[in-house]
Design a protein around this motif. Structure first.
Motif, short mmCIF file in Angstrom:
data_model
loop_
_atom_site.label_atom_id
_atom_site.label_comp_id
_atom_site.label_asym_id
_atom_site.label_seq_id
_atom_site.Cartn_x
_atom_site.Cartn_y
_atom_site.Cartn_z
N VAL A 114 -67.78 -80.19 15.74
CA VAL A 114 -69.20 -80.58 15.89
C VAL A 114 -69.54 -80.74 17.38
CG1 VAL A 114 -70.92 -82.39 15.43
CG2 VAL A 114 -69.38 -81.67 13.61
N TYR A 115 -68.65 -81.38 18.12
CA TYR A 115 -68.84 -81.58 19.57
C TYR A 115 -68.96 -80.22 20.28
CZ TYR A 115 -67.73 -82.54 24.45
OH TYR A 115 -67.76 -82.56 25.82
N ARG A 116 -68.10 -79.29 19.87
CA ARG A 116 -68.09 -77.95 20.48
C ARG A 116 -69.43 -77.24 20.27
NH1 ARG A 116 -64.25 -74.10 22.35
NH2 ARG A 116 -65.07 -72.09 21.74
N LEU A 117 -69.95 -77.35 19.04
CA LEU A 117 -71.25 -76.73 18.73
C LEU A 117 -72.36 -77.38 19.55
CD1 LEU A 117 -69.96 -75.17 16.34
CD2 LEU A 117 -71.87 -75.89 14.95
N ARG A 118 -72.38 -78.71 19.55
CA ARG A 118 -73.43 -79.45 20.27
C ARG A 118 -73.38 -79.16 21.77
NH1 ARG A 118 -74.88 -84.00 16.89
NH2 ARG A 118 -75.81 -82.91 15.12
N SER A 119 -72.16 -79.08 22.32
CA SER A 119 -72.04 -78.90 23.77
C SER A 119 -72.55 -77.53 24.24
CB SER A 119 -70.59 -79.10 24.22
OG SER A 119 -69.75 -78.14 23.63
N ARG A 120 -72.61 -76.57 23.31
CA ARG A 120 -73.19 -75.27 23.71
C ARG A 120 -74.64 -75.11 23.22
NH1 ARG A 120 -69.24 -72.09 19.73
NH2 ARG A 120 -70.64 -71.85 17.95
N GLY B 118 -76.32 -84.67 8.08
CA GLY B 118 -75.98 -84.94 6.67
C GLY B 118 -74.63 -84.37 6.29
N ARG B 119 -74.31 -83.18 6.83
CA ARG B 119 -73.01 -82.55 6.55
C ARG B 119 -71.87 -83.36 7.15
NH1 ARG B 119 -74.06 -76.01 7.29
NH2 ARG B 119 -75.55 -75.82 5.57
N THR B 120 -72.08 -83.84 8.37
CA THR B 120 -71.04 -84.64 9.03
C THR B 120 -70.79 -85.93 8.25
OG1 THR B 120 -71.77 -83.76 11.16
CG2 THR B 120 -70.39 -85.72 11.23
N ILE B 121 -71.87 -86.57 7.81
CA ILE B 121 -71.75 -87.82 7.04
C ILE B 121 -71.00 -87.55 5.73
CG2 ILE B 121 -73.05 -89.57 5.75
CD1 ILE B 121 -75.22 -89.32 7.98
N SER B 122 -71.38 -86.47 5.04
CA SER B 122 -70.77 -86.15 3.75
C SER B 122 -69.27 -85.89 3.91
CB SER B 122 -71.45 -84.92 3.14
OG SER B 122 -70.88 -84.61 1.91
N TYR B 123 -68.90 -85.08 4.91
CA TYR B 123 -67.48 -84.77 5.13
C TYR B 123 -66.69 -86.04 5.47
CZ TYR B 123 -63.23 -82.77 7.10
OH TYR B 123 -61.91 -82.48 7.37
N THR B 124 -67.27 -86.86 6.35
CA THR B 124 -66.59 -88.11 6.76
C THR B 124 -66.36 -89.02 5.55
OG1 THR B 124 -67.66 -87.94 8.91
CG2 THR B 124 -66.72 -90.07 8.35
N THR C 152 -67.59 -73.27 7.23
CA THR C 152 -68.69 -72.76 8.05
C THR C 152 -68.61 -73.33 9.46
OG1 THR C 152 -70.09 -72.63 6.08
CG2 THR C 152 -71.22 -72.60 8.21
N LEU C 153 -68.34 -74.63 9.54
CA LEU C 153 -68.21 -75.28 10.85
C LEU C 153 -67.07 -74.67 11.66
CD1 LEU C 153 -69.05 -77.61 12.80
CD2 LEU C 153 -67.40 -79.05 11.62
N THR C 154 -65.93 -74.46 11.00
CA THR C 154 -64.76 -73.87 11.68
C THR C 154 -65.09 -72.48 12.20
OG1 THR C 154 -63.34 -75.08 10.14
CG2 THR C 154 -62.30 -73.33 11.40
N LEU C 155 -65.74 -71.66 11.37
CA LEU C 155 -66.09 -70.29 11.78
C LEU C 155 -67.05 -70.29 12.97
CD1 LEU C 155 -66.56 -68.58 8.28
CD2 LEU C 155 -64.76 -68.11 9.94
N ARG C 156 -67.94 -71.27 13.02
CA ARG C 156 -68.89 -71.34 14.13
C ARG C 156 -68.26 -71.92 15.40
NH1 ARG C 156 -74.54 -73.85 12.42
NH2 ARG C 156 -74.86 -73.51 14.64
N ALA C 157 -67.26 -72.79 15.22
CA ALA C 157 -66.65 -73.45 16.39
C ALA C 157 -65.58 -72.60 17.05
CB ALA C 157 -66.06 -74.80 15.98
N LEU C 158 -64.83 -71.82 16.24
CA LEU C 158 -63.74 -71.02 16.82
C LEU C 158 -64.31 -69.81 17.57
CD1 LEU C 158 -61.15 -70.96 13.88
CD2 LEU C 158 -60.89 -72.14 16.07
#
Length: 322
Positions: free
Chosen positions: A50-56, A63-69, A116-122
């Motif tokens: 999430v940090y990687r996505l936000r930083s770019r 909501g997704r972050t809350i749900s996963y956590t 989806t998050l992994t695919l977007r971050a890598l």
């Protein structure tokens, strides 16, 4: 149905001296190191992505972050507290662990869209090279993934995880060792993930039917789940050897504890089903909204060519009729 006597050799000692179960005692920190490390790593990797996505400058829904956590914390709640110790000697507490880790945790984790998050971050490895991202994409499109996410596999596996485990000596064998117990819990989580992923997961997957089919898949497994709970509640004797002779320090009766376990299993077939159904209806609604917007945008761009063509077609039919 009775397999073996008392509790297996691998967990003697500590559990035998447990005081009577209360919720506050059950929620004390303790439990399993393997799950503690796994949950910490899972949260750290998600946070990093999430940090990687936000930083770019890319967005990621909160909501997704809350749900996963919440999903990962629900695993930690039942595996990294004293609930895990009580679950070794009390069928009812074990059933709470099983239901949370196979029904609740997977739903919350999947709504967090970790793939989806992994695919977007890598990062992409570049032409002709294979990095972690490319490996993940090839796994997602593999025949293996198509098989294990198909309802012909997921529904029988979901059902067998109850009947083939609890109503055979397999459960007692696994409960005799720490490795067996951890393996069983990892299996419950994995089965929950592959069962719910095609039904209501946000992530891309090889098997993604229409919304009506997804609802049918959801309902196909649940009656078996409810019947399993009823079978435990109606039994006139303890059915699982591990829980046949609970330690006297607990002050519980094996049969009434088994009845409670059955009630928990039955309730858990109802509650998550309703939650998933609500999520599915909402996803369906959102999907229809997106399609409608897409059609409107296309109509704006081409001056509603589709409608004009349809009107011309109707006019030609009228002329031909004359």
């Amino acid at each position: 149905m009775e397999h073996g006597g008392g509790h297996g050799g691998g967990h003697g000692g500590m559990e035998m001296d447990l005081p009577p179960f209360t919720l506050s005692r059950g929620l004390e920190f303790g439990g399993d190191t393997f799950f503690l490390i796994s949950c910490a790593v899972g949260l750290a990797l998600y946070g990093w992505a999430v940090y990687r996505l936000r930083s770019r400058g890319d967005e990621w829904p909160i909501g997704r972050t809350i749900s996963y956590t919440l999903g990962v914390l629900s695993v930690a709640l039942v595996m990294c507290t004293k609930l895990n110790d009580y679950g070794m000697v009390m069928f009812s507490v074990h059933m709470v662990q099983h239901m949370v880790i196979s029904m609740l945790s997977p739903i919350l984790i999947l709504l967090g869209a970790p793939v989806t998050l992994t695919l977007r971050a890598l990062p992409a490895a570049g032409r002709g090279r294979r990095g972690p991202r490319e490996v993940l994409v090839s796994v997602l499109h593999s025949r293996y993934m198509r098989v294990i996410t198909h309802p012909a596999f997921t529904i029988p596996m979901f059902i067998a995880s109850l009947y083939a485990l609890y109503f055979t000596p397999l459960f007692d064998t696994l409960m005799e060792t720490k490795v067996g117990h951890i393996g069983m819990m990892v299996h419950f989580l994995a089965v929950g993930l592959v069962f719910f992923w095609p039904i209501m997961g946000v992530d891309p997957g090889p098997h993604r039917p229409g919304y009506v089919m997804r609802m049918l898949e959801l309902f196909a497994g649940m009656p078996f789940h409810a019947f399993f709970g009823i079978a435990l509640m109606m039994a006139s004797e303890p059915m699982v050897g591990t829980y046949k002779n609970p330690p006297s320090s607990l002050g519980i009766d094996a049969l009434s504890d088994q009845n409670t376990a059955g009630g928990i299993a039955w309730a858990f077939s109802e509650i998550p089903t309703v939650a998933v159904l609500i999520a599915l209806v909402y996803q369906w609604y959102r999907s229809e909204q997106r399609q409608a917007k897409r059609k409107d945008r296309t109509a704006d761009r081409d001056g509603d060519r589709e409608l004009a063509a349809y009107n011309a077609y109707l006019a030609s039919l009228q002329t031909r009729g004359r």
